[in-house]
Design a protein around this motif. Sequence first.
Motif, PDB file in Angstrom:
ATOM      1  N   ALA A 116       0.726  -1.192  -0.115  1.00 28.63           N
ATOM      2  CA  ALA A 116      -0.130  -0.018   0.022  1.00 28.63           C
ATOM      3  C   ALA A 116       0.759   1.235  -0.070  1.00 28.63           C
ATOM      4  CB  ALA A 116      -0.989   0.048   1.174  1.00 28.63           C
ATOM      5  N   GLY A 117       2.107   1.165   0.414  1.00 26.81           N
ATOM      6  CA  GLY A 117       2.896   2.179   0.474  1.00 26.81           C
ATOM      7  C   GLY A 117       3.335   2.806  -0.945  1.00 26.81           C
ATOM      8  N   GLY A 118       3.178   1.746  -1.935  1.00 20.50           N
ATOM      9  CA  GLY A 118       3.463   1.875  -3.369  1.00 20.50           C
ATOM     10  C   GLY A 118       2.394   2.901  -3.953  1.00 20.50           C
ATOM     11  N   VAL A 138       5.593  -4.310  -5.469  1.00 20.04           N
ATOM     12  CA  VAL A 138       4.323  -5.103  -5.085  1.00 20.04           C
ATOM     13  C   VAL A 138       3.206  -3.890  -4.574  1.00 20.04           C
ATOM     14  CG1 VAL A 138       4.869  -7.353  -4.809  1.00 20.04           C
ATOM     15  CG2 VAL A 138       5.112  -5.882  -2.726  1.00 20.04           C
ATOM     16  N   GLY A 139       3.205  -2.846  -5.296  1.00 14.78           N
ATOM     17  CA  GLY A 139       2.256  -1.820  -4.989  1.00 14.78           C
ATOM     18  C   GLY A 139       1.009  -2.164  -4.988  1.00 14.78           C
ATOM     19  N   VAL A 140       0.156  -1.801  -4.024  1.00 14.56           N
ATOM     20  CA  VAL A 140      -1.372  -2.002  -3.982  1.00 14.56           C
ATOM     21  C   VAL A 140      -2.111  -0.767  -4.023  1.00 14.56           C
ATOM     22  CG1 VAL A 140      -3.238  -2.962  -2.396  1.00 14.56           C
ATOM     23  CG2 VAL A 140      -1.112  -4.263  -3.001  1.00 14.56           C
ATOM     24  N   ASN A 141      -3.330  -0.465  -4.442  1.00 11.64           N
ATOM     25  CA  ASN A 141      -4.130   0.407  -4.456  1.00 11.64           C
ATOM     26  C   ASN A 141      -4.908   0.132  -3.445  1.00 11.64           C
ATOM     27  OD1 ASN A 141      -6.356   2.360  -5.115  1.00 11.64           O
ATOM     28  ND2 ASN A 141      -6.480   2.084  -6.915  1.00 11.64           N
ATOM     29  N   PHE A 142      -4.800   0.700  -2.210  1.00 10.85           N
ATOM     30  CA  PHE A 142      -5.430   0.122  -0.851  1.00 10.85           C
ATOM     31  C   PHE A 142      -6.833   0.729  -0.847  1.00 10.85           C
ATOM     32  CE2 PHE A 142      -6.101  -0.501   3.850  1.00 10.85           C
ATOM     33  CZ  PHE A 142      -5.837  -2.025   3.670  1.00 10.85           C
ATOM     34  N   GLY A 143      -7.453   1.515  -1.797  1.00  9.61           N
ATOM     35  CA  GLY A 143      -8.670   1.945  -1.946  1.00  9.61           C
ATOM     36  C   GLY A 143      -9.358   0.952  -2.604  1.00  9.61           C
ATOM     37  N   ARG A 144      -8.987   0.389  -3.636  1.00  9.29           N
ATOM     38  CA  ARG A 144      -9.380  -0.459  -4.529  1.00  9.29           C
ATOM     39  C   ARG A 144      -9.748  -1.841  -3.802  1.00  9.29           C
ATOM     40  NH1 ARG A 144      -7.830  -5.428  -4.956  1.00  9.29           N
ATOM     41  NH2 ARG A 144      -5.731  -4.686  -5.136  1.00  9.29           N
ATOM     42  N   VAL A 248       7.755  -2.828  -9.948  1.00  4.36           N
ATOM     43  CA  VAL A 248       8.026  -4.456  -9.731  1.00  4.36           C
ATOM     44  C   VAL A 248       7.107  -5.079  -9.130  1.00  4.36           C
ATOM     45  CG1 VAL A 248       9.919  -5.780  -8.714  1.00  4.36           C
ATOM     46  CG2 VAL A 248      10.527  -3.455  -9.580  1.00  4.36           C
ATOM     47  N   ALA A 249       6.689  -6.484  -9.424  1.00  2.00           N
ATOM     48  CA  ALA A 249       5.830  -7.106  -8.890  1.00  2.00           C
ATOM     49  C   ALA A 249       6.227  -8.638  -9.057  1.00  2.00           C
ATOM     50  CB  ALA A 249       4.475  -6.804  -9.292  1.00  2.00           C
ATOM     51  N   GLY A 250       5.761  -9.536  -8.344  1.00  3.01           N
ATOM     52  CA  GLY A 250       5.683 -10.832  -8.267  1.00  3.01           C
ATOM     53  C   GLY A 250       4.497 -11.676  -9.288  1.00  3.01           C
ATOM     54  N   ASP A 251       4.806 -12.470  -9.952  1.00  3.75           N
ATOM     55  CA  ASP A 251       4.023 -13.008 -10.756  1.00  3.75           C
ATOM     56  C   ASP A 251       2.962 -14.123 -10.027  1.00  3.75           C
ATOM     57  OD1 ASP A 251       5.589 -15.379 -10.686  1.00  3.75           O
ATOM     58  OD2 ASP A 251       5.705 -15.679 -13.067  1.00  3.75           O
ATOM     59  N   VAL A 252       3.192 -14.180  -8.687  1.00  4.29           N
ATOM     60  CA  VAL A 252       2.139 -15.180  -7.890  1.00  4.29           C
ATOM     61  C   VAL A 252       1.080 -14.373  -7.360  1.00  4.29           C
ATOM     62  CG1 VAL A 252       1.973 -16.820  -6.233  1.00  4.29           C
ATOM     63  CG2 VAL A 252       4.156 -16.609  -7.643  1.00  4.29           C
ATOM     64  N   PRO A 253      -0.110 -14.486  -8.050  1.00  3.33           N
ATOM     65  CA  PRO A 253      -1.104 -13.480  -7.508  1.00  3.33           C
ATOM     66  C   PRO A 253      -1.723 -13.890  -6.193  1.00  3.33           C
ATOM     67  CG  PRO A 253      -1.850 -14.844  -9.354  1.00  3.33           C
ATOM     68  CD  PRO A 253      -0.517 -15.291  -9.145  1.00  3.33           C
ATOM     69  N   GLY A 254      -2.092 -13.098  -5.328  1.00  2.00           N
ATOM     70  CA  GLY A 254      -2.611 -13.075  -4.143  1.00  2.00           C
ATOM     71  C   GLY A 254      -3.930 -12.301  -4.043  1.00  2.00           C
ATOM     72  N   ALA A 255      -4.383 -12.486  -2.809  1.00  2.00           N
ATOM     73  CA  ALA A 255      -5.790 -11.606  -2.550  1.00  2.00           C
ATOM     74  C   ALA A 255      -5.444 -10.200  -2.264  1.00  2.00           C
ATOM     75  CB  ALA A 255      -6.432 -11.937  -1.326  1.00  2.00           C
ATOM     76  N   PHE A 256      -4.070  -9.659  -1.908  1.00  2.00           N
ATOM     77  CA  PHE A 256      -3.971  -8.173  -1.956  1.00  2.00           C
ATOM     78  C   PHE A 256      -4.088  -7.507  -3.355  1.00  2.00           C
ATOM     79  CE2 PHE A 256      -1.763  -8.886   2.249  1.00  2.00           C
ATOM     80  CZ  PHE A 256      -2.994  -9.559   2.910  1.00  2.00           C
ATOM     81  N   GLY A 257      -3.647  -8.438  -4.264  1.00  2.00           N
ATOM     82  CA  GLY A 257      -3.948  -7.689  -5.578  1.00  2.00           C
ATOM     83  C   GLY A 257      -2.716  -6.846  -6.233  1.00  2.00           C
ATOM     84  N   SER A 258      -1.486  -7.095  -5.998  1.00  2.00           N
ATOM     85  CA  SER A 258      -0.405  -6.267  -6.120  1.00  2.00           C
ATOM     86  C   SER A 258       0.168  -6.657  -7.596  1.00  2.00           C
ATOM     87  CB  SER A 258       0.808  -6.711  -5.355  1.00  2.00           C
ATOM     88  OG  SER A 258       1.354  -7.801  -5.124  1.00  2.00           O
ATOM     89  N   TYR A 259      -0.253  -7.875  -8.226  1.00  2.00           N
ATOM     90  CA  TYR A 259       0.090  -8.266  -9.414  1.00  2.00           C
ATOM     91  C   TYR A 259      -0.962  -7.535 -10.377  1.00  2.00           C
ATOM     92  CZ  TYR A 259       0.535 -11.209 -13.554  1.00  2.00           C
ATOM     93  OH  TYR A 259       0.901 -12.043 -14.856  1.00  2.00           O
ATOM     94  N   ARG A 260      -2.254  -7.579 -10.224  1.00  2.00           N
ATOM     95  CA  ARG A 260      -3.293  -6.725 -10.815  1.00  2.00           C
ATOM     96  C   ARG A 260      -2.893  -5.434 -10.833  1.00  2.00           C
ATOM     97  NH1 ARG A 260      -9.107  -6.664  -8.304  1.00  2.00           N
ATOM     98  NH2 ARG A 260      -9.906  -4.833  -9.504  1.00  2.00           N
TER      99      ARG A 260
END
Length: 309
Positions: A116-118, A138-144, A248-260
């Motif tokens: 989320a800092g991203g 692994v940036g996450v749009n925490f509002g989304r 930069v992100a990893g290609d193993v997706p998870g619920a937090f959604g950083s890949y997306r």
Amino acid sequence: MGIIEERVVFKSHNVDVVGVLRKPDNKDGEKLPAIVSVHPVSGSKEQTAGLYAEKLAQEGFVTLAYDSSHQGESLADPEYVENPFYRVEDVRSAVDYLTTLDIVDNDRIGAIGICAGGGYATSATMSDRRIKALGTVVGVNFGRFSRESDVTPDAAIRDLEKIAELRTNEANGAKPFVTQYIPNSPEELKESGIEELDVKEAVDYYRTDRGISENSPNKWRYSGSAGLYTFDAFFPAEDLLTQPLQIVAGDVPGAFGSYRDAFDLFNRARSSEKDLHIVKGATHYDLYDQPEPVDEALSKLVPFYNKHL
């Protein structure tokens, strides 16, 4: 390269924010580029934001990692809130602080954010033209994420109704409701029956010796969360995010959604110089602290900042 670490305090909306400033041993006295490092939700300056800050300082950058206002060593009333508008203002205030330092070249300030800092660093970069280059890991749009993490119909509306009830209760004298982000231990995780990858790895990172920090106590004042549901960390990147961007992100997706979210930010950013690097086989939390994924992330980030700062 030798690094000098210093505990520093700066103001953000009248809160004393505590950070760790890292300075390369600058015997020549020239002004240096600087990078603000922004930690994840529930994180602290001692964890992954501090790791990236240390690695970048070893490459010749002045770095500043800090505990967000109302959290960690920067705790202030209201305590333990995750308010996106506070978090974005903290980034701008960190830039304010860096501009007061003789060692920093004010025309060469960048930002990096993890999870989320991203997202918060992205929002701050759009509104603060002093930030000349942006990196996200692994940036996450925490509002989304706040709006969509529960997929049952109208879940966000129910959340907001609960938050409204809590605010009314607290305004009328009730003790603030402080909950937790994730299970507090591997044992509590096992009892919960949760099997989702990102949650399991979050517990392993935040609640074991791997990454645990006293400034990351897993406490969340839920009544302070309303702003998350109307927040879009990437708005309006199509118009205002013109600075160079390294994702930069990893290609193993998870619920937090950083890949997306990595692809979403890349596609939305107006930046003419932007790059998306996917670390093969890496999970969200691998890029917090695991040596090989972190080194691969830095192999993109260090040349990026050297070029643009």
